[in-house]
Design an enzyme around this catalytic site. Structure first.
Site, PDB file in Angstrom:
ATOM      1  N   CYS A   2       4.027  -2.764  -6.174  1.00 32.42           N
ATOM      2  CA  CYS A   2       2.958  -2.506  -7.142  1.00 32.42           C
ATOM      3  C   CYS A   2       2.733  -3.800  -7.895  1.00 32.42           C
ATOM      4  O   CYS A   2       3.598  -4.243  -8.649  1.00 32.42           O
ATOM      5  CB  CYS A   2       3.344  -1.372  -8.090  1.00 32.42           C
ATOM      6  N   GLU A 114      -3.948  -2.024  -3.967  1.00 33.74           N
ATOM      7  CA  GLU A 114      -3.150  -2.687  -2.936  1.00 33.74           C
ATOM      8  C   GLU A 114      -4.113  -3.328  -1.953  1.00 33.74           C
ATOM      9  O   GLU A 114      -5.230  -2.838  -1.742  1.00 33.74           O
ATOM     10  CB  GLU A 114      -2.228  -1.687  -2.228  1.00 33.74           C
TER      11      GLU A 114
END
Length: 271
Positions: A2, A114
């Site tokens: 993350c 992402e």
């Protein structure tokens, strides 16, 4: 992993969702649609109030810096590299194991960003080796619109170069716990492109479902083996992912437009 996420919910909304009892005006942050490492973020945690006669833990909404600095660190310089802790090893890594048994938090998010990488690049990522530049960004969020409650750890670090009462004498930092990305189909997949989270990246933040919030935040739970059971990923099939503008790749850009779904990946990017 993350490396970026969005957090737009107001403190009063978070207080209602997580049954927060206490937050201070100076702890309030504006909505942030491009949260990056070293930024200040909202965290929910259970901890006794400072200087309070009552020792019971109180659920608080606090402002922390993303990038954990262990209490024993000589300087805070390594914090930017410690934004993620792996669920598989968090109980044994020196930088995280003390926080894992005593200082756990929830980092509320709308979802996380992402960047899709090719097959060879993903293999290098898994091996911990350097990969080529990222490509098309995707936003991953609960399909039902609920809060993405990321499992986190927090830590205190004392800057011994400053006096005790200096406003920057204490750093309170945090890290996001990550787990293997789901290989099952997304609840809502883009018209073209990845069909599962693992197609985007091999890792993802560990999302805590509401039935685990109290247990995760409870500072009285200190047994590592007991706590590791809470690291089991939730049932798959809860998430949706969609392509967003590459503008999110620059931390200088911020605003709700970063969450706008693209009809297709931008020209010249993967998928």
């Amino acid at each position: 992993m993350c490396g970026r996420y969005a957090a737009s919910r107001r403190p009063e909304d978070l207080a209602g969702i997580f049954e927060v009892e206490k937050w201070e005006p100076e702890e309030i942050l504006e909505p942030d649609y491009n949260v990056a490492p070293t930024k200040e973020v909202h965290a929910v945690l259970d901890r006794p109030l400072k200087d309070a006669a009552d020792p019971r833990p109180v659920r608080q909404l606090r402002k922390l810096k993303w990038g954990l600095v262990p209490s024993w660190a000589k300087s805070p310089e390594g914090g930017a590299r410690m934004i993620n802790a792996r669920a598989e090893t968090v109980h044994e890594k020196p930088s995280y194991r003390r926080a894992f048994t005593s200082r756990r938090c929830i980092l509320p998010a709308d979802g996380y960003y992402e960047w899709v990488t090719g097959t060879e690049e993903r293999e290098l990522e898994v091996e911990g080796r350097r990969k080529r530049p990222r490509k098309q960004p995707y936003f991953v969020t609960p399909a039902d619109g609920s809060v993405f409650a990321m499992a986190g750890l927090y830590e205190f670090w004392r800057d011994r170069t400053l006096p005790e009462d200096h406003p920057r004498a204490w750093w309170v930092t945090c890290s996001v716990i990550t787990t293997e990305a789901e290989k099952t189909p997304l609840a809502v997949a883009p018209a073209e492109g990845p069909r599962s989270l693992a197609d985007i990246h091999p890792r993802m933040p560990l999302m805590l479902t509401p039935d685990r919030w109290d247990a995760w935040l409870d500072p009285a739970r200190t047994d590592a083996d007991d706590l590791r059971e809470l690291l089991a990923p939730p049932a798959p099939g809860r998430m949706r992912a969609y392509p967003v503008s590459t503008a999110v790749s620059s931390v200088r850009n911020n605003g709700p437009e970063l969450l706008k779904e693209l009809a297709a990946p931008e020209e010249g990017t993967l998928f």
